[in-house]
Structures are given as C-alpha cells and as structure tokens.
Design a protein around this motif. Structure first.
Motif, PDB file in Angstrom:
ATOM      1  N   ALA A  23       0.836  -1.190   0.000  1.00  0.00           N
ATOM      2  CA  ALA A  23       0.000   0.000   0.000  1.00  0.00           C
ATOM      3  C   ALA A  23       0.873   1.244   0.000  1.00  0.00           C
ATOM      4  O   ALA A  23       1.788   1.367   0.832  1.00  0.00           O
ATOM      5  CB  ALA A  23      -0.917   0.002   1.219  1.00  0.00           C
ATOM      6  N   ALA A  24       0.577   2.149  -0.920  1.00  0.00           N
ATOM      7  CA  ALA A  24       1.295   3.422  -0.988  1.00  0.00           C
ATOM      8  C   ALA A  24       0.456   4.485  -0.295  1.00  0.00           C
ATOM      9  O   ALA A  24      -0.760   4.552  -0.479  1.00  0.00           O
ATOM     10  CB  ALA A  24       1.538   3.811  -2.435  1.00  0.00           C
ATOM     11  N   MET A  34       2.840   0.221 -10.892  1.00  0.00           N
ATOM     12  CA  MET A  34       3.187  -0.396  -9.614  1.00  0.00           C
ATOM     13  C   MET A  34       3.691  -1.806  -9.903  1.00  0.00           C
ATOM     14  O   MET A  34       3.287  -2.424 -10.888  1.00  0.00           O
ATOM     15  CB  MET A  34       1.984  -0.474  -8.668  1.00  0.00           C
ATOM     16  CG  MET A  34       1.415   0.879  -8.293  1.00  0.00           C
ATOM     17  SD  MET A  34       0.170   0.766  -6.973  1.00  0.00           S
ATOM     18  CE  MET A  34       1.226   0.628  -5.514  1.00  0.00           C
ATOM     19  N   GLY A  35       4.563  -2.282  -9.037  1.00  0.00           N
ATOM     20  CA  GLY A  35       5.073  -3.617  -9.304  1.00  0.00           C
ATOM     21  C   GLY A  35       5.936  -4.144  -8.186  1.00  0.00           C
ATOM     22  O   GLY A  35       5.974  -3.583  -7.088  1.00  0.00           O
ATOM     23  N   TRP A  36       6.581  -5.252  -8.507  1.00  0.00           N
ATOM     24  CA  TRP A  36       7.426  -5.945  -7.548  1.00  0.00           C
ATOM     25  C   TRP A  36       8.766  -6.302  -8.191  1.00  0.00           C
ATOM     26  O   TRP A  36       8.816  -6.783  -9.325  1.00  0.00           O
ATOM     27  CB  TRP A  36       6.740  -7.228  -7.084  1.00  0.00           C
ATOM     28  CG  TRP A  36       5.471  -6.979  -6.351  1.00  0.00           C
ATOM     29  CD1 TRP A  36       4.222  -6.872  -6.879  1.00  0.00           C
ATOM     30  CD2 TRP A  36       5.330  -6.807  -4.943  1.00  0.00           C
ATOM     31  NE1 TRP A  36       3.309  -6.627  -5.883  1.00  0.00           N
ATOM     32  CE2 TRP A  36       3.959  -6.594  -4.684  1.00  0.00           C
ATOM     33  CE3 TRP A  36       6.212  -6.824  -3.862  1.00  0.00           C
ATOM     34  CZ2 TRP A  36       3.465  -6.387  -3.399  1.00  0.00           C
ATOM     35  CZ3 TRP A  36       5.729  -6.633  -2.581  1.00  0.00           C
ATOM     36  CH2 TRP A  36       4.366  -6.407  -2.366  1.00  0.00           C
ATOM     37  N   TYR A  37       9.799  -6.074  -7.435  1.00  0.00           N
ATOM     38  CA  TYR A  37      11.134  -6.535  -7.765  1.00  0.00           C
ATOM     39  C   TYR A  37      11.560  -7.498  -6.669  1.00  0.00           C
ATOM     40  O   TYR A  37      10.967  -7.528  -5.599  1.00  0.00           O
ATOM     41  CB  TYR A  37      12.122  -5.366  -7.825  1.00  0.00           C
ATOM     42  CG  TYR A  37      12.056  -4.548  -9.088  1.00  0.00           C
ATOM     43  CD1 TYR A  37      10.956  -3.736  -9.357  1.00  0.00           C
ATOM     44  CD2 TYR A  37      13.099  -4.576 -10.015  1.00  0.00           C
ATOM     45  CE1 TYR A  37      10.899  -2.973 -10.522  1.00  0.00           C
ATOM     46  CE2 TYR A  37      13.058  -3.822 -11.180  1.00  0.00           C
ATOM     47  CZ  TYR A  37      11.956  -3.025 -11.421  1.00  0.00           C
ATOM     48  OH  TYR A  37      11.909  -2.281 -12.579  1.00  0.00           O
ATOM     49  N   THR A  52       0.412  -1.460 -15.096  1.00  0.00           N
ATOM     50  CA  THR A  52       0.163  -0.043 -15.311  1.00  0.00           C
ATOM     51  C   THR A  52      -1.222   0.343 -14.790  1.00  0.00           C
ATOM     52  O   THR A  52      -2.031  -0.511 -14.422  1.00  0.00           O
ATOM     53  CB  THR A  52       0.228   0.290 -16.806  1.00  0.00           C
ATOM     54  OG1 THR A  52      -0.875  -0.345 -17.471  1.00  0.00           O
ATOM     55  CG2 THR A  52       1.534  -0.174 -17.419  1.00  0.00           C
ATOM     56  N   GLY A  53      -1.486   1.629 -14.801  1.00  0.00           N
ATOM     57  CA  GLY A  53      -2.799   2.095 -14.384  1.00  0.00           C
ATOM     58  C   GLY A  53      -3.912   1.569 -15.275  1.00  0.00           C
ATOM     59  O   GLY A  53      -5.050   1.412 -14.830  1.00  0.00           O
ATOM     60  N   GLY A  54      -3.581   1.278 -16.517  1.00  0.00           N
ATOM     61  CA  GLY A  54      -4.564   0.746 -17.450  1.00  0.00           C
ATOM     62  C   GLY A  54      -4.733  -0.754 -17.357  1.00  0.00           C
ATOM     63  O   GLY A  54      -5.550  -1.326 -18.083  1.00  0.00           O
ATOM     64  N   GLY A  55      -3.950  -1.367 -16.477  1.00  0.00           N
ATOM     65  CA  GLY A  55      -4.108  -2.805 -16.264  1.00  0.00           C
ATOM     66  C   GLY A  55      -3.185  -3.686 -17.078  1.00  0.00           C
ATOM     67  O   GLY A  55      -3.281  -4.916 -17.028  1.00  0.00           O
ATOM     68  N   ASP A  72      -5.416  -2.161  -6.872  1.00  0.00           N
ATOM     69  CA  ASP A  72      -6.605  -1.378  -6.557  1.00  0.00           C
ATOM     70  C   ASP A  72      -6.143   0.078  -6.635  1.00  0.00           C
ATOM     71  O   ASP A  72      -5.585   0.614  -5.676  1.00  0.00           O
ATOM     72  CB  ASP A  72      -7.117  -1.731  -5.162  1.00  0.00           C
ATOM     73  CG  ASP A  72      -8.383  -0.988  -4.796  1.00  0.00           C
ATOM     74  OD1 ASP A  72      -8.664   0.060  -5.423  1.00  0.00           O
ATOM     75  OD2 ASP A  72      -9.087  -1.439  -3.889  1.00  0.00           O
ATOM     76  N   SER A  73      -6.374   0.690  -7.773  1.00  0.00           N
ATOM     77  CA  SER A  73      -5.854   2.034  -7.996  1.00  0.00           C
ATOM     78  C   SER A  73      -6.471   3.054  -7.042  1.00  0.00           C
ATOM     79  O   SER A  73      -5.813   4.019  -6.650  1.00  0.00           O
ATOM     80  CB  SER A  73      -6.088   2.457  -9.444  1.00  0.00           C
ATOM     81  OG  SER A  73      -5.317   1.653 -10.325  1.00  0.00           O
TER      82      SER A  73
END
Length: 121
Positions: A23-24, A34-37, A52-55, A72-73
């Motif tokens: 959660a940001a 958003m993502g994961w490394y 991305t924001g567009g999915g 969950d944008s």
C-alpha cells in the motif's frame, strides 16, 4: 513523503502459494506503474511483475504462469499472488511505484523496505 508498506512475506514450502500486498500512502497525486522486484543473496535486483494504471501487466519469464499481479488504484495498492513457489523464488521482494506527488511534479520512483519470502524444498 510517500511510503510503500509491504506485507505477506514469510516461509512457505515448495509448491505452496503466497500473496504479497503493498500500500502506498502519503502525498500522491497519481501512480502510473506499480510492481514488484526481488533480490536474492548475491544477485542483482530483478523485475518480477509490474502493472500499469490501465491494467497492462508484464512478468519475468521465470514467474510467468505462476504469479499474477493486480492493483486497486483507488487505494494505491498492488498485490502479487505467487503460486507453485520454488526454492529459487526465495528473495527479498520490494514493492515499487512510479508516480507524481502533485499535478506539476515530475514522475518519481518509490520503493518499499522489502519483505522476505523464503521457499523451502
């Protein structure tokens, strides 16, 4: 100030599943990706999955078909569902977001502190 807080790491057996959440919070106008490394001992940090924001989502070849990513944008939250985990998935997983703080800001990269995922054989 923007904070990314991860949760959901821990120890699991090979073949099991685990779900990570991030959660940001803080002064955020908009988040693009958003993502994961992840980073394993002695290795470089690598992209696991991003959305991305567009999915639109992309994945590392090593996790395709096993991991899914969603977000969950409205809540600036991203999830990583990890299935069929393998010992080689063991790493510290870092949440990542690319966004802006105000409508006049430049895009920035924000990082979480990381959460350990350990997969035992």
């Amino acid at each position: 100030q923007v904070q990314l807080v991860e949760s959901g790491g821990g120890l699991v057996q090979a073949g099991e599943s685990q779900r990570l959440s991030c959660a940001a919070s803080g002064t955020i106008f908009s988040i693009n990706t958003m993502g994961w490394y992840r980073q394993a001992p002695g290795k470089q940090r690598e992209l696991v999955a991003a959305i991305t924001g567009g999915g639109y989502a992309n994945f590392a070849d090593s996790v395709k078909g096993r991991f899914t990513i969603s977000r969950d944008s409205a809540k600036n939250t991203v999830f990583l569902q990890m299935n069929s985990l393998k010992p080689e998935d063991t790493a510290v997983y870092f949440c990542y977001a690319n966004g802006i703080r105000t409508h006049t800001s430049y895009f920035e990269d924000w990082w979480g502190q990381g959460t350990q995922v350990t997969v035992s054989s």
